[in-house]
Design a protein around this motif. Structure first.
Motif, mmCIF file in Angstrom:
data_model
loop_
_atom_site.group_PDB
_atom_site.id
_atom_site.type_symbol
_atom_site.label_atom_id
_atom_site.label_comp_id
_atom_site.label_asym_id
_atom_site.label_seq_id
_atom_site.Cartn_x
_atom_site.Cartn_y
_atom_site.Cartn_z
ATOM 1 N N GLY A 123 50.257 46.059 37.920
ATOM 2 C CA GLY A 123 49.106 46.840 38.153
ATOM 3 C C GLY A 123 48.423 46.230 39.578
ATOM 4 O O GLY A 123 48.096 46.938 40.401
ATOM 5 N N LEU A 124 48.267 44.776 39.283
ATOM 6 C CA LEU A 124 47.632 44.143 40.263
ATOM 7 C C LEU A 124 48.405 44.052 41.596
ATOM 8 O O LEU A 124 48.014 44.117 42.740
ATOM 9 N N ALA A 125 49.833 43.834 41.445
ATOM 10 C CA ALA A 125 50.517 43.759 42.485
ATOM 11 C C ALA A 125 50.767 45.134 43.380
ATOM 12 O O ALA A 125 50.765 45.187 44.596
ATOM 13 N N ARG A 126 50.635 46.259 42.473
ATOM 14 C CA ARG A 126 50.599 47.469 43.477
ATOM 15 C C ARG A 126 49.273 47.670 44.213
ATOM 16 O O ARG A 126 49.323 48.432 45.273
ATOM 17 N N GLN A 127 48.192 47.123 43.698
ATOM 18 C CA GLN A 127 47.064 47.242 44.491
ATOM 19 C C GLN A 127 46.819 46.590 45.806
ATOM 20 O O GLN A 127 46.335 46.885 46.531
ATOM 21 N N GLY A 128 47.493 45.452 45.792
ATOM 22 C CA GLY A 128 47.781 44.749 46.976
ATOM 23 C C GLY A 128 46.613 43.887 47.241
ATOM 24 O O GLY A 128 45.385 44.064 46.582
ATOM 25 N N GLY A 129 46.652 42.901 47.946
ATOM 26 C CA GLY A 129 45.460 42.221 48.473
ATOM 27 C C GLY A 129 45.040 41.142 47.077
ATOM 28 O O GLY A 129 45.986 40.653 46.138
ATOM 29 N N ARG A 130 43.917 40.316 47.037
ATOM 30 C CA ARG A 130 43.474 39.512 46.147
ATOM 31 C C ARG A 130 42.514 40.292 45.070
ATOM 32 O O ARG A 130 41.610 40.757 45.374
ATOM 33 N N HIS A 131 43.063 40.261 43.930
ATOM 34 C CA HIS A 131 42.331 40.856 42.860
ATOM 35 C C HIS A 131 42.501 40.132 41.336
ATOM 36 O O HIS A 131 43.518 39.360 41.338
ATOM 37 N N CYS A 132 41.661 40.101 40.806
ATOM 38 C CA CYS A 132 41.703 39.431 39.271
ATOM 39 C C CYS A 132 41.229 40.522 38.376
ATOM 40 O O CYS A 132 40.234 41.122 38.589
ATOM 41 N N VAL A 133 41.769 40.334 37.161
ATOM 42 C CA VAL A 133 41.203 41.120 35.868
ATOM 43 C C VAL A 133 41.545 40.237 34.764
ATOM 44 O O VAL A 133 42.358 39.399 34.692
ATOM 45 N N THR A 134 40.739 40.688 33.501
ATOM 46 C CA THR A 134 40.765 39.925 32.320
ATOM 47 C C THR A 134 41.366 40.772 31.435
ATOM 48 O O THR A 134 40.858 42.110 31.464
ATOM 49 N N GLY A 137 45.538 38.808 25.572
ATOM 50 C CA GLY A 137 46.870 38.197 25.429
ATOM 51 C C GLY A 137 47.352 38.188 24.097
ATOM 52 O O GLY A 137 46.853 38.869 23.038
ATOM 53 N N HIS A 138 48.024 37.269 23.687
ATOM 54 C CA HIS A 138 48.765 36.885 22.378
ATOM 55 C C HIS A 138 47.666 36.489 21.368
ATOM 56 O O HIS A 138 46.777 35.883 21.705
ATOM 57 N N GLY A 139 47.293 37.118 20.209
ATOM 58 C CA GLY A 139 46.297 36.811 19.474
ATOM 59 C C GLY A 139 44.926 37.420 19.675
ATOM 60 O O GLY A 139 43.892 36.698 19.209
ATOM 61 N N SER A 140 44.735 38.411 20.575
ATOM 62 C CA SER A 140 43.580 38.942 21.108
ATOM 63 C C SER A 140 42.755 37.854 21.971
ATOM 64 O O SER A 140 41.438 38.069 22.223
ATOM 65 N N SER A 141 43.472 36.804 22.403
ATOM 66 C CA SER A 141 42.807 35.621 23.310
ATOM 67 C C SER A 141 42.721 36.225 24.532
ATOM 68 O O SER A 141 43.908 36.884 25.006
ATOM 69 N N PRO A 142 41.696 36.078 25.401
ATOM 70 C CA PRO A 142 41.272 36.689 26.479
ATOM 71 C C PRO A 142 42.440 35.680 27.636
ATOM 72 O O PRO A 142 42.477 34.499 27.412
ATOM 73 N N VAL A 143 42.847 36.419 28.564
ATOM 74 C CA VAL A 143 43.851 36.057 29.544
ATOM 75 C C VAL A 143 43.369 36.351 31.075
ATOM 76 O O VAL A 143 43.097 37.792 30.964
ATOM 77 N N ARG A 144 43.175 35.721 31.821
ATOM 78 C CA ARG A 144 42.852 36.040 33.331
ATOM 79 C C ARG A 144 43.995 36.034 34.111
ATOM 80 O O ARG A 144 44.867 34.987 33.985
ATOM 81 N N LEU A 145 44.030 37.199 34.822
ATOM 82 C CA LEU A 145 45.311 37.338 35.674
ATOM 83 C C LEU A 145 44.617 37.640 37.278
ATOM 84 O O LEU A 145 43.660 38.181 37.428
ATOM 85 N N CYS A 146 45.436 37.034 38.106
ATOM 86 C CA CYS A 146 44.937 37.000 39.623
ATOM 87 C C CYS A 146 46.160 37.598 40.394
ATOM 88 O O CYS A 146 46.959 36.530 40.088
ATOM 89 N N ALA A 147 46.055 38.326 41.277
ATOM 90 C CA ALA A 147 46.923 38.614 42.374
ATOM 91 C C ALA A 147 46.503 37.836 43.720
ATOM 92 O O ALA A 147 45.619 38.072 44.342
ATOM 93 N N GLU A 148 47.724 37.120 44.493
ATOM 94 C CA GLU A 148 47.447 36.586 45.572
ATOM 95 C C GLU A 148 48.693 36.785 46.387
ATOM 96 O O GLU A 148 49.756 36.619 46.200
ATOM 97 N N PRO A 149 48.323 37.423 47.745
ATOM 98 C CA PRO A 149 49.358 37.563 48.668
ATOM 99 C C PRO A 149 49.881 36.231 49.171
ATOM 100 O O PRO A 149 49.287 35.266 49.456
ATOM 101 N N VAL A 150 51.175 36.354 49.499
ATOM 102 C CA VAL A 150 51.954 35.299 49.922
ATOM 103 C C VAL A 150 51.580 35.026 51.427
ATOM 104 O O VAL A 150 51.832 35.936 52.209
ATOM 105 N N PRO A 151 51.103 33.972 51.862
ATOM 106 C CA PRO A 151 50.606 33.667 53.342
ATOM 107 C C PRO A 151 51.607 33.736 54.340
ATOM 108 O O PRO A 151 52.600 33.136 53.983
ATOM 109 N N GLY A 152 51.621 34.421 55.365
ATOM 110 C CA GLY A 152 52.632 34.237 56.419
ATOM 111 C C GLY A 152 53.694 35.138 56.090
ATOM 112 O O GLY A 152 54.822 34.651 57.037
ATOM 113 N N ALA A 153 53.843 36.058 55.305
ATOM 114 C CA ALA A 153 55.198 36.474 54.939
ATOM 115 C C ALA A 153 55.316 37.377 55.936
ATOM 116 O O ALA A 153 54.589 38.367 56.327
ATOM 117 N N GLN A 154 56.756 37.657 56.346
ATOM 118 C CA GLN A 154 57.203 38.676 57.298
ATOM 119 C C GLN A 154 57.264 40.161 56.376
ATOM 120 O O GLN A 154 57.260 41.079 56.943
#
Length: 473
Positions: A123-134, A137-154
């Motif tokens: 879902g983060l990759a489809r949004q494009g750009g830089r985004h973060c969401v919490t 995870g396993h055992g109901s522990s919180p996990v932080r995910l962040c999407a980062e575009p690859v710089p200079g990519a053709q």
């Protein structure tokens, strides 16, 4: 008989009894409770703000860590060819640490056992750009995910990194528990210090209370004063001192009124007693009996007038003149006729200062009864010390009336002139004359209540002359 119906008790407000038990009864306890409540509210607000800031700071640290890892992974992604591919490098272990690589929404690499986190990363990759969401995870522990575009990519490519927030959450919870423990310690210290400070501040109030309990408002000259006290207690002490002075003044005026009543009522009572003794000494004729009755009735009426006059004077303000007018010369002649002088003393009324036939025009701006009460003590004093004569003289004095009472007695000793109008003072208590030393102060007080004055004329020798000045009617 049936008992009368009892009145139902007023219903009590729910919680009123609990409130009365919880609220301290002492001022010290109430102030301490207010301070504790205020400190508790302030600490709750500060604790919430502090922990919110800390959690926000820890989340930013996690985001920075994720972006740093994404930048490291981006060095292993080749975007220069026709297809995006992941190179085999020494940093391959980074791909095993919850990293997803996408090329135009196409998943290239994912960590093992990613589970439901892969859907969040997609879902983060489809949004494009830089985004973060919490996410969880396993055992109901919180996990932080962040999407980062690859710089200079053709070709579009993005890297999603994940980080377990349990250590950060543990740090935040530890800070929260530490804050709560610190708040509890601070509240306990605040309550103890407030009680100590309020107790020390209220100690002078307790001392003033003990002093007031021991003092007598009548006999004691002690006062609270304002020295070495805080400003608020100094003002309180000054107010209490003024209140004590007013109480002493009221009691003093009460004693003065009692003494004046006793002094003024002594003469008519003496007449009543003398008439009754004379009447009981032997059988009397009907005419003599009527004369006794008339004398007693006249004395009783005089007593009633005296009581009314003194009580009315006591009720009125000292600066308010008594209303009404009275003719001066007829009042003086009536007092002279009612006087009971010794056999060797004569009482005369001198009207030479007023033109003949205009007696009624010389009027004083006071009630007739009050005029009698002013002049009567002066006349009684003159009769007490006169050798052969007493003269009552009335004339005009500018815009007012002047009445002088003169006798040919020994006069007033010069050393005693300054104490003439002090209640209870006599020049020589053992001179054989009656009196309690209240007549002259009474005459002056009554004259001043009507806007006049009573004074002693020291120029007359031998003898004594007292002058009454009253407003004209």
């Amino acid at each position: 008989m049936t008992a009368p119906p009892t009145r139902p008790a007023a219903p009590r407000t729910p919680g009123a009894g609990l409130r009365s038990r919880l609220v301290p009864r002492t001022l010290r306890g109430r102030l301490s409770l207010v301070a504790l409540t205020t400190a508790a509210l302030l600490m709750v607000i500060l604790t919430v703000v502090f922990n919110t800031v800390v959690r926000h700071h820890l989340r930013r640290q996690a985001d920075d860590e994720l972006r740093t890892r994404a930048a490291a992974v981006a060095t292993t992604v080749d975007t220069g060819g026709p297809r995006v591919r992941v190179l085999e490098t020494v940093n391959d272990h980074l791909l095993d640490a919850k990293v997803w690589v996408y090329a135009d929404r196409r998943l290239l690499e994912q960590p093992p056992s990613a589970g439901a986190l892969t859907q969040v990363a997609e879902g983060l990759a489809r949004q494009g750009g830089r985004h973060c969401v919490t996410a969880s995870g396993h055992g109901s522990s919180p996990v932080r995910l962040c999407a980062e575009p690859v710089p200079g990519a053709q070709q579009p490519a993005s890297i999603v990194t994940a980080l377990d927030l349990s250590p950060y959450q543990s740090s935040a919870d530890t800070l929260l528990l530490g804050s709560l423990a610190l708040d509890a310690v601070m509240l306990a210290c605040t309550y103890a210090l407030t009680r100590l400070a309020v107790g020390r501040a209220l100690r002078p109030v307790g001392m003033m209370t003990d002093q007031a309990t021991q003092w007598s408002a009548v006999a004691s000259e002690e006062r609270f004063g304002s020295a070495d006290r805080p400003a608020e207690l100094a003002r309180l002490g000054a107010s209490l001192d003024a209140l004590l002075d007013r109480i002493r003044a009221v009691l003093r005026h009460e004693r003065q009124l009692t003494g004046e009543l006793s002094h003024e009522l002594r003469t008519p009572l003496s007449r009543i007693v003398a008439e009754l003794d004379w009447y009981r000494s032997r059988p009397r004729t009907a005419a003599e009996t009527r004369a006794v009755h008339e004398t007693i009735a006249e004395a009783a009426e005089s007593m009633r007038t005296i009581c009314d006059t003194l009580l009315n004077s006591a009720r009125e303000d000292a600066t308010t003149a008594a209303p009404g007018t009275s003719p001066v010369l007829p009042t003086l002649r009536r007092l002279a006729a009612q006087a009971d002088p010794p056999d060797h003393v004569t009482v005369t009324v001198d009207a030479s200062g007023v033109r003949e036939g205009t007696d009624g025009r010389l009027e004083a701006g006071v009630q007739d009864a009050l005029l009698e009460r002013i002049v009567s003590p002066l006349l009684a004093n003159a009769l007490r010390y006169a050798e052969s004569s007493v003269t009552l003289r009335a004339d005009r004095d500018g815009g007012g009336v002047r009445i002088s009472v003169t006798d040919d007695g020994p006069g007033v000793p010069p050393a005693f002139a300054g104490q003439l109008f002090q209640p209870g003072r006599r020049a020589d208590p053992d001179d054989g004359h009656g009196g309690a030393g209240l007549g002259l102060p009474l005459a002056r007080r009554l004259a001043r209540s009507a806007g006049g004055e009573v004074s002693h004329d020291p120029e007359l020798t031998p003898g004594a002359c007292f002058v009454v000045r009253l407003p004209s009617g």
